[in-house]
Design an enzyme around this catalytic site. Structure first.
Site, PDB file in Angstrom:
ATOM      1  N   GLU A  37       0.811  -1.223   0.000  1.00 32.66           N
ATOM      2  CA  GLU A  37       0.000   0.000   0.000  1.00 32.66           C
ATOM      3  C   GLU A  37       0.841   1.268   0.000  1.00 32.66           C
ATOM      4  O   GLU A  37       0.440   2.281  -0.576  1.00 32.66           O
ATOM      5  CB  GLU A  37      -0.966   0.007   1.195  1.00 32.66           C
ATOM      6  CG  GLU A  37      -2.140  -0.960   1.065  1.00 32.66           C
ATOM      7  CD  GLU A  37      -1.800  -2.390   1.451  1.00 32.66           C
ATOM      8  OE1 GLU A  37      -0.665  -2.636   1.914  1.00 32.66           O
ATOM      9  OE2 GLU A  37      -2.662  -3.272   1.293  1.00 32.66           O
TER      10      GLU A  37
ATOM     11  N   HIS B 195     -11.483  -4.604   8.944  1.00 34.48           N
ATOM     12  CA  HIS B 195     -12.029  -4.468   7.584  1.00 34.48           C
ATOM     13  C   HIS B 195     -13.371  -3.748   7.586  1.00 34.48           C
ATOM     14  O   HIS B 195     -14.169  -3.928   6.667  1.00 34.48           O
ATOM     15  CB  HIS B 195     -12.219  -5.844   6.926  1.00 34.48           C
ATOM     16  CG  HIS B 195     -10.933  -6.531   6.575  1.00 34.48           C
ATOM     17  ND1 HIS B 195     -10.096  -7.068   7.515  1.00 34.48           N
ATOM     18  CD2 HIS B 195     -10.343  -6.769   5.372  1.00 34.48           C
ATOM     19  CE1 HIS B 195      -9.045  -7.615   6.912  1.00 34.48           C
ATOM     20  NE2 HIS B 195      -9.176  -7.448   5.617  1.00 34.48           N
TER      21      HIS B 195
END
Lengths: 332, 331
Positions: free
Chosen positions: B60, B129
């Site tokens: 990322e 999440h």
């Protein structure tokens, strides 16, 4: 002053006389900002690269103007070598509106996109993926540009180093990762912070050629970078270069140098100064006399003194400037 | 007008942007053949190739950093973070680099990138999440933050985000992906910084973001039967924030509920509340401002606990009744 002195002769070899001038410009620029700081004229911090001029001039200095560099907090040499206007750099250091960044960046963020300087970074290791992105631009646009990304030895322990090298390798991006191993990340000896002998070995795990060189030998730096640039331009992908060098001064202005011995400093300063080494070579090759060199140094000092005197007269940003450039304007 | 899902609206905007502007490209994890974690990039690699719809390693920081570098040098990257929680790994590049470069360089470089990501709870995906962290980004000068609540807004706001010359953080809600709405077939822009009145009413204003807009509309339908007229205002973009539209609505109704799915403590609801409280309106309100937000707990995975962790329709109904219980001269 012409900031774009050509560093290569017609036969493509480095013009060492021009290179020496650039190296002296870097050193004198830094000596003068140190002096301005000592005199209380300068607000903020700075990280001097005195002793590392060969990595700047042999790296950024041999690129085309359209190529990009990505720099670090120890950036003055890289910026000057890439052709950033020195007057605007003094102005940035002195907080003037005429500075490279209009006074909003300060030492650590000097940028000049017009000459291929994508900017310096205050976050260690942040430049690695940004350089990959600029190289991706070049690759997608078919522009033939390459990107030279500087970083220090300590930065190779950041996750961004490993992520970016992997990305650059799988996409075969035209980027050169250039590690200036000046032996210390602030006070931490790199010897104690990694368990390998050469930082260039780290290229291997990403399928990238890694080379360790003498970073205080201008010719060796320039030749290694030139080869890596040629490889990148021809689609050969990234290279990892580790250049061994030494910073003569502390990490930043507040460093008391408790972590290294005077003997060690003296060894590097006296016997391995990149400027002295280049001068010795030029004298031996009868390209310059010691007097030529003193004249060169003196003329740069005079020129920069006038620059600083003139910059001191420049306007400072106004309170209105606080609010400009938070957001880029929309296309009309 | 035809009806498509929020997910299709996102996909369509990406498709149109890739067709319109060759500087636009996508990068992210599993966005190629797989079509993205939630399917937002389905079919795009087939159509535009692996150069412009780029699968990346699980990196990322490198995804965001590459987007920054590409944006500074003439491209218009759209990066996808599979789940908004993963922004923690990309944070330096977005917060310290993308947000600051234009200012720090005295306006001499632009960073026109879009960070698209799936946010919010409701799928049982657990604490790593399911978060709504958009407030973090709204705190950073230099970033724009967009949170579309329906398919029409998603398409128009995404087009505007891609054309914007600044880094734009684009928060899509996982549960909204399957919702449908009327969406024009051709490309259109909805300007960033313009709130939308999703329902006009006269008794009380609900300022709701993201998925809370839908819940506010459901609550409004329930209390309508009791004769309460609710106005639902959706800021649509947290930065820039259309303060005027919020204030005008509350000036009319004199009662306000602020509702976000994000954790209430130090959340964006506090900012929305402050906009009202710091305006001239505060002294004229008929009832105290009510703020609804997520509980101060990591998101649990278990279904009923997860539902209890964020405001639901009945909590909105209760809040409306509580606010309406104040008589005008009581406050």
């Amino acid at each position: 002053m012409n900031p774009k002195i050509s560093m290569t002769e017609k036969n493509g070899r480095l013009d060492n006389v021009s290179a020496l001038r650039k190296m002296w410009e870097i050193r004198i620029f830094e000596e003068m900002i140190q002096q301005l700081f000592d005199e209380g004229e300068l607000h903020g911090t700075m990280h001097l690269c005195i002793g590392q001029e060969a990595t700047a001039v042999g790296g950024a200095g041999i690129l085309d103007q359209s190529d990009w560099i990505v720099s670090t907090h120890r950036n003055h040499g890289h910026c000057i070598a890439k052709g950033t206007d020195i007057r605007a750099m003094f102005a940035e250091m002195l907080g003037k509106k005429t500075g490279t960044n209009e006074g909003k960046g300060g030492s650590m963020h000097i940028a000049d996109l017009d000459v291929g300087n994508l900017g310096s970074n205050g976050i260690v290791g942040a430049g690695f993926p940004i350089a990959a992105g600029a190289a991706l631009s070049a690759q997608m646009q078919g522009s033939n540009q390459v990107v030279l990304c500087y970083a220090g030895d300590g930065a190779t322990n950041e996750g961004s180093f490993h992520e970016a090298l992997n990305l650059a390798s799988i996409w075969q991006l035209p980027v050169i990762y250039f590690i200036e191993n000046n032996q210390y990340g602030m006070s931490s000896s790199i010897e104690h912070m990694v368990n390998i002998d050469l930082l260039s070995e780290r290229g291997k795990s990403y399928g990238i050629e890694g080379i360790t060189i003498d970073g205080n030998d201008l010719d060796e730096v320039a030749q290694t970078v030139a080869k890596a640039v040629e490889k990148a331009r021809n689609g050969g992908g990234p290279t990892l270069i580790e250049a061994l060098t030494y910073r003569h001064k502390g990490h930043s202005k507040s460093d008391k140098l408790m972590y290294r011995s005077e003997a060690e400093c003296r060894q590097w300063q006296k016997y391995n100064d990149p400027i002295v080494r280049l001068e010795t070579k030029l004298i031996q090759q009868d390209q310059m006399t010691p007097e030529d060199i003193r004249l060169l140094e003196g003329s740069i000092r005079n020129e920069f003194s006038s620059l600083v005197a003139s910059v001191k007269q420049d306007e400072e940003p106004t309170s209105n400037d606080l609010w400009t450039h938070v957001y880029a304007e929309e296309n009309k | 007008m035809r009806t498509i899902t929020y997910l299709q609206a996102v996909n369509e905007a990406l498709d149109e942007a890739l067709a319109q502007d060759e500087r636009v490209f996508l990068l992210g994890e599993d966005i190629g053949i797989y079509g993205g974690g939630f399917g937002a990039t389905q079919g795009l690699q087939e159509k535009y190739g692996a150069q412009r719809v780029r699968d990346t390693p699980i990196s990322e920081s490198a995804i965001a950093g590459a987007a920054v570098g590409a944006a500074m040098t003439g491209m218009r990257p759209i990066m996808e973070l599979q789940f908004s929680d993963f922004i923690t790994v990309a944070m330096d590049q977005l917060v310290n680099q993308a947000a600051k470069i234009h200012y720090m360089y005295g306006g001499k470089a632009n960073v026109p990138l879009v960070m698209r990501t799936a946010a919010g709870s409701g799928t049982g995906a657990g604490a790593q999440h399911s978060q709504s962290l958009e407030n973090w980004m709204a705190h950073i000068p230099g970033l724009k933050v967009v949170q579309p609540s329906n398919a029409y807004d998603a398409k128009g706001l995404l087009h505007a985000a891609i054309k914007d010359n600044n880094p734009v953080m684009f928060y899509e809600h996982k549960l909204l992906y399957k919702t449908s709405g009327a969406v024009p077939e051709k490309a259109y822009d909805l300007p960033l910084g313009v709130a939308d009145i999703k329902l006009t009413g006269s008794d009380i204003t609900i300022i709701a973001t993201g998925i809370m807009v839908d819940k506010a509309l459901q609550a409004a339908a329930i209390v309508k039967k009791k004769g309460i007229s609710v106005e639902v205002v959706d800021p649509r973009t947290l930065v820039p924030l259309d303060e005027q539209t919020l204030i005008q609505s509350v000036a009319k109704t004199k009662r306000v509920i602020v509702a976000t799915e994000a954790v209430k403590n130090s959340g964006f609801s506090a900012e929305l509340t402050a906009v009202i409280a710091e305006s001239d309106l505060a002294i004229k309100l008929a009832a105290p401002i009510i703020r609804l937000g997520g509980e101060f707990v990591p998101m649990p995975a278990q279904k009923s606990l997860e539902a209890q962790a964020t405001p639901q329709v009945d909590s909105l109904v209760q809040a409306i009744e509580q606010s309406m219980s104040y008589k005008e001269d009581q406050a």
